[in-house]
Scaffold this active site. Sequence first.
Site, PDB file in Angstrom:
ATOM      1  N   HIS A  14      38.437  41.326  13.372  1.00 60.47           N
ATOM      2  CA  HIS A  14      38.062  40.097  14.115  1.00 60.47           C
ATOM      3  C   HIS A  14      39.340  39.519  14.724  1.00 60.47           C
ATOM      4  O   HIS A  14      40.162  38.941  14.018  1.00 60.47           O
ATOM      5  CB  HIS A  14      37.416  39.064  13.172  1.00 60.47           C
ATOM      6  CG  HIS A  14      37.017  37.796  13.861  1.00 60.47           C
ATOM      7  ND1 HIS A  14      35.752  37.257  13.740  1.00 60.47           N
ATOM      8  CD2 HIS A  14      37.693  36.947  14.671  1.00 60.47           C
ATOM      9  CE1 HIS A  14      35.680  36.147  14.453  1.00 60.47           C
ATOM     10  NE2 HIS A  14      36.855  35.929  15.026  1.00 60.47           N
ATOM     11  N   HIS A  16      41.169  37.550  18.353  1.00 56.08           N
ATOM     12  CA  HIS A  16      41.122  36.932  19.682  1.00 56.08           C
ATOM     13  C   HIS A  16      42.387  37.301  20.440  1.00 56.08           C
ATOM     14  O   HIS A  16      43.485  36.946  20.019  1.00 56.08           O
ATOM     15  CB  HIS A  16      41.032  35.404  19.574  1.00 56.08           C
ATOM     16  CG  HIS A  16      39.794  34.944  18.872  1.00 56.08           C
ATOM     17  ND1 HIS A  16      38.617  34.684  19.535  1.00 56.08           N
ATOM     18  CD2 HIS A  16      39.537  34.742  17.559  1.00 56.08           C
ATOM     19  CE1 HIS A  16      37.691  34.322  18.650  1.00 56.08           C
ATOM     20  NE2 HIS A  16      38.221  34.348  17.440  1.00 56.08           N
ATOM     21  N   LEU A  17      42.215  38.011  21.566  1.00 55.17           N
ATOM     22  CA  LEU A  17      43.380  38.401  22.375  1.00 55.17           C
ATOM     23  C   LEU A  17      43.508  37.578  23.652  1.00 55.17           C
ATOM     24  O   LEU A  17      44.532  37.651  24.318  1.00 55.17           O
ATOM     25  CB  LEU A  17      43.300  39.890  22.749  1.00 55.17           C
ATOM     26  CG  LEU A  17      43.630  40.892  21.645  1.00 55.17           C
ATOM     27  CD1 LEU A  17      43.449  42.319  22.164  1.00 55.17           C
ATOM     28  CD2 LEU A  17      45.048  40.693  21.119  1.00 55.17           C
ATOM     29  N   ARG A  18      42.445  36.839  24.014  1.00 56.51           N
ATOM     30  CA  ARG A  18      42.440  36.078  25.282  1.00 56.51           C
ATOM     31  C   ARG A  18      42.618  37.026  26.465  1.00 56.51           C
ATOM     32  O   ARG A  18      42.287  38.193  26.389  1.00 56.51           O
ATOM     33  CB  ARG A  18      43.510  34.975  25.281  1.00 56.51           C
ATOM     34  CG  ARG A  18      43.616  34.147  24.003  1.00 56.51           C
ATOM     35  CD  ARG A  18      42.353  33.429  23.606  1.00 56.51           C
ATOM     36  NE  ARG A  18      42.591  32.491  22.497  1.00 56.51           N
ATOM     37  CZ  ARG A  18      41.657  32.058  21.678  1.00 56.51           C
ATOM     38  NH1 ARG A  18      40.400  32.483  21.787  1.00 56.51           N
ATOM     39  NH2 ARG A  18      41.940  31.193  20.730  1.00 56.51           N
ATOM     40  N   ASN A  42      34.872  35.796  23.382  1.00 54.54           N
ATOM     41  CA  ASN A  42      34.699  34.393  23.813  1.00 54.54           C
ATOM     42  C   ASN A  42      35.746  33.977  24.831  1.00 54.54           C
ATOM     43  O   ASN A  42      36.473  33.008  24.668  1.00 54.54           O
ATOM     44  CB  ASN A  42      34.686  33.428  22.610  1.00 54.54           C
ATOM     45  CG  ASN A  42      35.989  33.412  21.830  1.00 54.54           C
ATOM     46  OD1 ASN A  42      36.723  34.405  21.790  1.00 54.54           O
ATOM     47  ND2 ASN A  42      36.290  32.291  21.196  1.00 54.54           N
ATOM     48  N   LYS A 100      28.360  39.971  19.268  1.00 53.20           N
ATOM     49  CA  LYS A 100      28.788  38.769  18.558  1.00 53.20           C
ATOM     50  C   LYS A 100      27.800  37.629  18.769  1.00 53.20           C
ATOM     51  O   LYS A 100      27.479  37.276  19.908  1.00 53.20           O
ATOM     52  CB  LYS A 100      30.175  38.343  19.071  1.00 53.20           C
ATOM     53  CG  LYS A 100      30.699  37.053  18.460  1.00 53.20           C
ATOM     54  CD  LYS A 100      31.020  37.196  16.978  1.00 53.20           C
ATOM     55  CE  LYS A 100      31.362  35.864  16.343  1.00 53.20           C
ATOM     56  NZ  LYS A 100      32.761  35.678  16.054  1.00 53.20           N
ATOM     57  N   HIS A 137      29.193  34.397  13.792  1.00 53.14           N
ATOM     58  CA  HIS A 137      29.923  33.170  13.471  1.00 53.14           C
ATOM     59  C   HIS A 137      28.945  32.322  12.678  1.00 53.14           C
ATOM     60  O   HIS A 137      28.043  31.710  13.249  1.00 53.14           O
ATOM     61  CB  HIS A 137      30.392  32.432  14.736  1.00 53.14           C
ATOM     62  CG  HIS A 137      31.200  31.220  14.399  1.00 53.14           C
ATOM     63  ND1 HIS A 137      32.562  31.154  14.584  1.00 53.14           N
ATOM     64  CD2 HIS A 137      30.841  30.048  13.818  1.00 53.14           C
ATOM     65  CE1 HIS A 137      33.001  29.979  14.140  1.00 53.14           C
ATOM     66  NE2 HIS A 137      31.971  29.290  13.678  1.00 53.14           N
ATOM     67  N   HIS A 175      34.678  35.941   9.037  1.00 49.11           N
ATOM     68  CA  HIS A 175      35.578  34.896   8.506  1.00 49.11           C
ATOM     69  C   HIS A 175      34.875  33.984   7.493  1.00 49.11           C
ATOM     70  O   HIS A 175      34.752  32.787   7.692  1.00 49.11           O
ATOM     71  CB  HIS A 175      36.239  34.082   9.621  1.00 49.11           C
ATOM     72  CG  HIS A 175      35.350  33.677  10.774  1.00 49.11           C
ATOM     73  ND1 HIS A 175      34.140  33.049  10.609  1.00 49.11           N
ATOM     74  CD2 HIS A 175      35.512  33.806  12.101  1.00 49.11           C
ATOM     75  CE1 HIS A 175      33.614  32.816  11.787  1.00 49.11           C
ATOM     76  NE2 HIS A 175      34.430  33.268  12.713  1.00 49.11           N
ATOM     77  N   LEU A 220      38.142  27.197  12.720  1.00 50.89           N
ATOM     78  CA  LEU A 220      36.721  27.202  12.370  1.00 50.89           C
ATOM     79  C   LEU A 220      36.309  28.599  11.938  1.00 50.89           C
ATOM     80  O   LEU A 220      36.719  29.565  12.579  1.00 50.89           O
ATOM     81  CB  LEU A 220      35.886  26.751  13.575  1.00 50.89           C
ATOM     82  CG  LEU A 220      36.028  25.269  13.903  1.00 50.89           C
ATOM     83  CD1 LEU A 220      35.350  24.948  15.222  1.00 50.89           C
ATOM     84  CD2 LEU A 220      35.447  24.403  12.776  1.00 50.89           C
ATOM     85  N   ASP A 248      40.911  36.862  12.478  1.00 51.11           N
ATOM     86  CA  ASP A 248      40.545  35.721  13.328  1.00 51.11           C
ATOM     87  C   ASP A 248      41.800  35.067  13.913  1.00 51.11           C
ATOM     88  O   ASP A 248      41.807  33.860  14.161  1.00 51.11           O
ATOM     89  CB  ASP A 248      39.705  34.701  12.551  1.00 51.11           C
ATOM     90  CG  ASP A 248      39.011  33.708  13.470  1.00 51.11           C
ATOM     91  OD1 ASP A 248      38.963  33.951  14.690  1.00 51.11           O
ATOM     92  OD2 ASP A 248      38.525  32.679  12.962  1.00 51.11           O
TER      93      ASP A 248
HETATM   94  C1  NCD Z   1      38.422  30.796  17.541  1.00 46.66           C
HETATM   95  C2  NCD Z   1      39.046  30.719  18.926  1.00 46.66           C
HETATM   96  O1  NCD Z   1      40.016  29.976  19.097  1.00 46.66           O
HETATM   97  O2  NCD Z   1      38.584  31.419  19.826  1.00 46.66           O
HETATM   98  N1  NCD Z   1      38.850  29.652  16.788  1.00 46.66           N
HETATM   99  C3  NCD Z   1      38.888  29.556  15.444  1.00 46.66           C
HETATM  100  O3  NCD Z   1      39.140  28.470  14.930  1.00 46.66           O
HETATM  101  N2  NCD Z   1      38.672  30.599  14.678  1.00 46.66           N
HETATM  102  C4  NCD Z   1      36.947  30.895  17.641  1.00 46.66           C
HETATM  103  C5  NCD Z   1      36.297  31.318  16.358  1.00 46.66           C
HETATM  104  O4  NCD Z   1      36.400  32.462  15.947  1.00 46.66           O
HETATM  105  O5  NCD Z   1      35.640  30.479  15.739  1.00 46.66           O
HETATM  106 ZN    ZN Z   2      37.257  34.066  15.705  1.00 46.00          ZN
END
Ligand code: NCD
Ligand code: ZN
Length: 346
Positions: A14, A16-18, A42, A100, A137, A175, A220, A248
């Site tokens: 899990h 996030h790479l943006r 996302n 997702k 999520h 998570h 989160l 995450d």
């Molecule tokens: C994540 C994000 O910033 O994209 N933020 C987080 O607090 N984990 C989104 C997510 O996975 O809930």
């Molecule tokens: Zn996440």
Amino acid sequence: MTQSLTITRPDDWHLHLRDGDMLRAVLPETARHFGRAIIMPNLVPPVVTGEQAGAYRDRILSALPGDMTFEPLMTLYLTEDTDPEDVAAAHASGLVKAVKLYPAGATTNSASGVRDFDKVRPVLEKMAEIGLPLCTHGEVTDPDIDIFDREAVFIDRVLDPIRQATPGLRVVMEHITTRNAADYVRSQDKDLGATITTHHLIINRNHILVGGIKPHYYCLPVAKREEHRIALRAAATSGDHRFFLGTDSAPHTDANKLQACGCAGCFTATNTMALLAHVFEEDGALDQLEGFASRNGPAFYRLPENPGQITLVKQDAPVAFPEQIDTPDGPVTVFDPGFPVHWTVA
Ligand code: NCD
Ligand code: ZN
């Protein structure tokens, strides 16, 4: 005395790479240690179709420094308009490894998420048929549910009903932050796994709030009471193959974290493996780290384990990790566990 531990190269289930500049800045932090990662969809706008996932995969691979190897495992963002046939085609081509589910409004960039779960029923049924995992999520968004209860309520009101109604649907509870979630995973005999982040093994809600608010610990699902952190530690270090690492790691610039309404997310890509070695050693479970970080995830996703290895080394002096990663958008603060760490990846 130097101590070392060699394990199969880990994966992050899990991440996030943006995109754009941020992607280029943070990708090496993950690719340095991890062979693969499940890439969260996302973005703004979200990665909804197979075509969008293919284009995002190409952007990730072109951002990868030439001397690094890394395989992005792509996901689709489930919306009420998602086409089951597009999902099936993206899975059949080998591109997409999971879908997702964000309840609408649950977290960063989740406005396109699901409000009416009946609307996504045909997609879930198709996924059960083809064996494509659903990553959840797991938080309800009802304003009357306390933020610290949202995960436990999600299990009862959303997750368990979806699973009962869709036999064979393979689900990853992502998570997890509560004893309730860990207990639910253990109570089910098949088609269910859970990821646990590094930071949820280290902080509880006091770390966020006592002695002044710590925005860099806000993510989160929000960290819960100490008893829940202990339960997560027990699950991660137990050797139970249903629990595996999903960091995450979620980069936000300091400017976006440090404000009156700051973004949720902890950035842990840089020091995750060192922190996990510390945590597992503290719990007398270093021998379980490889299962948690490198073996249980591929087993759930029905993928081979990574061919390579990494070596973790424990040194006498505390390791100095970078405090921040510089990006063209501004610095991103690296998660600070609040204690000295002596482990590092060689
Ligand atoms: C994540 C994000 O910033 O994209 N933020 C987080 O607090 N984990 C989104 C997510 O996975 O809930
Ligand atoms: Zn996440």
